[in-house]
Design an enzyme around this catalytic site. Structure first.
Site, mmCIF file in Angstrom:
data_model
loop_
_atom_site.group_PDB
_atom_site.id
_atom_site.type_symbol
_atom_site.label_atom_id
_atom_site.label_comp_id
_atom_site.label_asym_id
_atom_site.label_seq_id
_atom_site.Cartn_x
_atom_site.Cartn_y
_atom_site.Cartn_z
ATOM 1 N N ILE A 21 7.945 108.400 108.757
ATOM 2 C CA ILE A 21 8.105 107.579 109.960
ATOM 3 C C ILE A 21 8.032 108.437 111.231
ATOM 4 O O ILE A 21 7.374 108.065 112.207
ATOM 5 C CB ILE A 21 9.447 106.809 109.883
ATOM 6 C CG1 ILE A 21 9.402 105.800 108.721
ATOM 7 C CG2 ILE A 21 9.764 106.124 111.200
ATOM 8 C CD1 ILE A 21 10.747 105.160 108.372
ATOM 9 N N ASP A 66 15.664 123.970 111.889
ATOM 10 C CA ASP A 66 16.623 123.186 111.117
ATOM 11 C C ASP A 66 17.638 122.650 112.122
ATOM 12 O O ASP A 66 18.469 123.411 112.636
ATOM 13 C CB ASP A 66 17.294 124.086 110.076
ATOM 14 C CG ASP A 66 18.353 123.334 109.287
ATOM 15 O OD1 ASP A 66 18.634 122.152 109.616
ATOM 16 O OD2 ASP A 66 18.903 123.923 108.344
ATOM 17 N N ARG A 126 23.189 114.158 124.041
ATOM 18 C CA ARG A 126 23.992 114.850 125.055
ATOM 19 C C ARG A 126 23.143 115.862 125.836
ATOM 20 O O ARG A 126 23.366 116.096 127.023
ATOM 21 C CB ARG A 126 25.138 115.558 124.333
ATOM 22 C CG ARG A 126 26.257 115.981 125.220
ATOM 23 C CD ARG A 126 27.430 116.467 124.397
ATOM 24 N NE ARG A 126 28.448 116.985 125.273
ATOM 25 C CZ ARG A 126 28.432 118.210 125.782
ATOM 26 N NH1 ARG A 126 27.467 119.044 125.479
ATOM 27 N NH2 ARG A 126 29.399 118.605 126.600
ATOM 28 N N SER A 144 17.638 104.109 112.509
ATOM 29 C CA SER A 144 18.770 103.811 111.635
ATOM 30 C C SER A 144 18.214 103.298 110.303
ATOM 31 O O SER A 144 17.208 103.819 109.804
ATOM 32 C CB SER A 144 19.670 102.791 112.327
ATOM 33 O OG SER A 144 20.751 102.435 111.513
ATOM 34 N N TYR A 158 25.292 107.747 103.280
ATOM 35 C CA TYR A 158 24.142 107.399 104.132
ATOM 36 C C TYR A 158 24.395 106.144 104.969
ATOM 37 O O TYR A 158 24.255 106.154 106.190
ATOM 38 C CB TYR A 158 22.923 107.202 103.222
ATOM 39 C CG TYR A 158 21.652 106.784 103.926
ATOM 40 C CD1 TYR A 158 20.933 107.698 104.702
ATOM 41 C CD2 TYR A 158 21.145 105.494 103.805
ATOM 42 C CE1 TYR A 158 19.754 107.328 105.339
ATOM 43 C CE2 TYR A 158 19.965 105.117 104.432
ATOM 44 C CZ TYR A 158 19.276 106.044 105.195
ATOM 45 O OH TYR A 158 18.110 105.664 105.818
ATOM 46 N N LYS A 162 24.672 105.615 109.123
ATOM 47 C CA LYS A 162 23.730 104.786 109.902
ATOM 48 C C LYS A 162 24.485 103.680 110.653
ATOM 49 O O LYS A 162 24.080 103.292 111.748
ATOM 50 C CB LYS A 162 22.655 104.201 108.977
ATOM 51 C CG LYS A 162 21.723 105.251 108.371
ATOM 52 C CD LYS A 162 20.857 105.932 109.427
ATOM 53 C CE LYS A 162 19.765 106.797 108.790
ATOM 54 N NZ LYS A 162 18.880 107.427 109.769
ATOM 55 N N VAL A 191 10.277 101.458 103.546
ATOM 56 C CA VAL A 191 9.007 101.953 104.095
ATOM 57 C C VAL A 191 8.409 102.958 103.112
ATOM 58 O O VAL A 191 9.145 103.751 102.515
ATOM 59 C CB VAL A 191 9.234 102.646 105.465
ATOM 60 C CG1 VAL A 191 7.910 103.052 106.091
ATOM 61 C CG2 VAL A 191 10.003 101.730 106.412
HETATM 62 N N1 NAP Z 1 11.611 105.237 104.096
HETATM 63 C C1 NAP Z 1 12.458 104.239 104.175
HETATM 64 O O1 NAP Z 1 12.405 103.295 103.374
HETATM 65 C C2 NAP Z 1 13.516 104.207 105.254
HETATM 66 C C3 NAP Z 1 14.302 103.056 105.375
HETATM 67 C C4 NAP Z 1 15.288 103.003 106.347
HETATM 68 C C5 NAP Z 1 15.469 104.066 107.211
HETATM 69 N N2 NAP Z 1 14.703 105.175 107.089
HETATM 70 C C6 NAP Z 1 14.971 106.265 108.044
HETATM 71 O O2 NAP Z 1 13.746 106.735 108.574
HETATM 72 C C7 NAP Z 1 13.897 108.101 108.981
HETATM 73 C C8 NAP Z 1 12.714 108.912 108.473
HETATM 74 O O3 NAP Z 1 12.680 108.890 107.069
HETATM 75 P P1 NAP Z 1 11.315 108.864 106.230
HETATM 76 O O4 NAP Z 1 11.411 107.738 105.295
HETATM 77 O O5 NAP Z 1 10.161 108.974 107.133
HETATM 78 O O6 NAP Z 1 11.494 110.180 105.330
HETATM 79 P P2 NAP Z 1 10.889 111.635 105.429
HETATM 80 O O7 NAP Z 1 9.396 111.591 105.373
HETATM 81 O O8 NAP Z 1 11.610 112.434 104.412
HETATM 82 O O9 NAP Z 1 11.291 112.124 106.903
HETATM 83 C C9 NAP Z 1 12.484 112.776 107.211
HETATM 84 C C10 NAP Z 1 12.191 113.711 108.387
HETATM 85 O O10 NAP Z 1 13.408 114.352 108.784
HETATM 86 C C11 NAP Z 1 13.173 115.753 108.852
HETATM 87 N N3 NAP Z 1 14.393 116.496 108.599
HETATM 88 C C12 NAP Z 1 15.234 116.370 107.524
HETATM 89 N N4 NAP Z 1 16.226 117.274 107.616
HETATM 90 C C13 NAP Z 1 16.011 117.979 108.766
HETATM 91 C C14 NAP Z 1 16.688 119.063 109.398
HETATM 92 N N5 NAP Z 1 17.797 119.605 108.871
HETATM 93 N N6 NAP Z 1 16.188 119.550 110.559
HETATM 94 C C15 NAP Z 1 15.064 119.020 111.104
HETATM 95 N N7 NAP Z 1 14.379 117.995 110.551
HETATM 96 C C16 NAP Z 1 14.855 117.493 109.393
HETATM 97 C C17 NAP Z 1 12.128 115.995 107.774
HETATM 98 O O11 NAP Z 1 11.407 117.192 108.021
HETATM 99 P P3 NAP Z 1 11.620 118.579 107.244
HETATM 100 O O12 NAP Z 1 11.957 118.281 105.814
HETATM 101 O O13 NAP Z 1 10.292 119.249 107.436
HETATM 102 O O14 NAP Z 1 12.713 119.272 107.977
HETATM 103 C C18 NAP Z 1 11.210 114.799 108.003
HETATM 104 O O15 NAP Z 1 10.327 115.059 109.073
HETATM 105 C C19 NAP Z 1 15.267 108.556 108.479
HETATM 106 O O16 NAP Z 1 16.191 108.496 109.540
HETATM 107 C C20 NAP Z 1 15.604 107.508 107.425
HETATM 108 O O17 NAP Z 1 16.999 107.370 107.276
HETATM 109 C C21 NAP Z 1 13.732 105.274 106.131
#
Ligand code: NAP
Length: 275
Positions: A21, A66, A126, A144, A158, A162, A191
């Protein structure tokens, strides 16, 4: 501002921009003319998103970091603002989706989830809010989850992080919208990303899920509302498919997540996260 490039001259900071996303939001904001700072840990993934963003002929900065590390949120904002200018749009998308039953949740895992999913958004907000308030313009966009609205078995920490993020969003919005700084939380349902983990094994076809670009489109719509218009602050965006919507399927999904060791009865560690 032009109709084709409504974000021309604006600077976006996307936390968690290396995949899914966040990567899609970065591309979409760039396609609308915004300069974009991309932050995440995986350098090669970030470099690939950087190339996509640069193809829209906007300034781009990849910042491998990070965000859970000490001082990383403020350092990343400083680096972004030095390279691109003051941040107009902050997207808090980085998160840790660790879940399991409360009785098997180690305090360390609880703290890590709250740190990345709530403390880091707070610290980034902030870092940008005083400048946004001074300039009388800005958007805080927190990604979220629809899961924050459901009371599902095994969904914490989790879902609780959120829910708290929703509350933080509403607080920032009410305190700042009269000075031109608005906040929204976009709450995705299921997603297609790495985080969604093989939904077919649960009888939920990938065609039942949203695409990351569906979420990015809503973010772009939100941040291009006229200055006098408040929205949200909570905006759920979900698949219409019944398969992808049922609470039973989501609870089943939560029980199959790879980071929960059902035999040992505990959450597994995520490499690289601080104790
Ligand atoms: N997919 C779904 O069904 C779904 C549903 C509801 C909400 N969401 C929300 O959507 C958002 C994105 O998730 P996604 O589904 O797109 O999964 P994703 O592809 O795993 O994306 C997560 C992102 O967060 C980054 N990240 C994780 N830990 C980090 C850290 N310590 N420092 C910096 N960056 C960090 C990851 O990059 P690196 O690993 O490279 O650091 C990656 O770019 C999240 O907030 C998730 O809760 C997703």
């Amino acid at each position: 501002m032009t109709a084709e490039r409504p974000l021309k001259g604006k600077v976006a900071f996307v936390a968690g921009a290396s995949s899914g996303i966040g990567a899609s939001i970065a591309r979409t904001l760039a396609s609308a003319g915004a300069s974009v700072a991309l932050v995440a840990r995986r350098k090669e993934h970030l470099a690939s998103v950087e190339r996509d963003v640069a193809a829209y002929e906007v300034p781009v900065l990849a910042l491998p970091a990070d965000l859970a590390a000490k001082d990383a949120p403020q350092d990343a904002v400083n680096a972004a603002e030095q390279a691109l200018g003051p941040v107009d749009i902050l997207v808090n998308n980085a998160a840790l989706a660790r879940t399991g039953p409360i009785h098997d949740t180690h305090p360390r895992h609880w703290r890590q989830a709250f740190h990345l999913n709530l403390d880091v958004p707070f610290l980034l907000i902030r870092a940008v809010l005083p400048g946004m308030r001074e300039r009388g313009h800005g958007w805080i966009v927190n990604i979220s989850s629809e899961g924050s609205l459901l009371q599902a078995d095994w969904s914490a920490p989790y879902s609780i992080t959120k829910r708290a993020l929703n509350a933080l969003t509403a607080q920032v919005d009410i305190e700042n919208r009269h000075v031109g700084v608005r906040a929204v939380a976009v709450l995705p349902g299921w997603v297609r990303t790495d985080l969604a983990q093989d939904p077919e094994t649960l009888g939920v076809g990938v065609e039942d899920l949203l695409d990351p670009s569906d979420i990015a489109d809503v973010v772009l719509w939100a941040v291009t509302r006229p200055a006098a218009v408040g929205i949200g602050p909570l905006i759920p965006v979900r698949p219409v498919s019944r398969n992808a919507q049922t609470l039973a399927n989501w609870e089943h999904y939560l029980r199959t997540l790879r980071h929960y060791d059902t035999v040992g009865g505990h959450m597994t560690d995520v490499p690289g996260l601080p104790e």
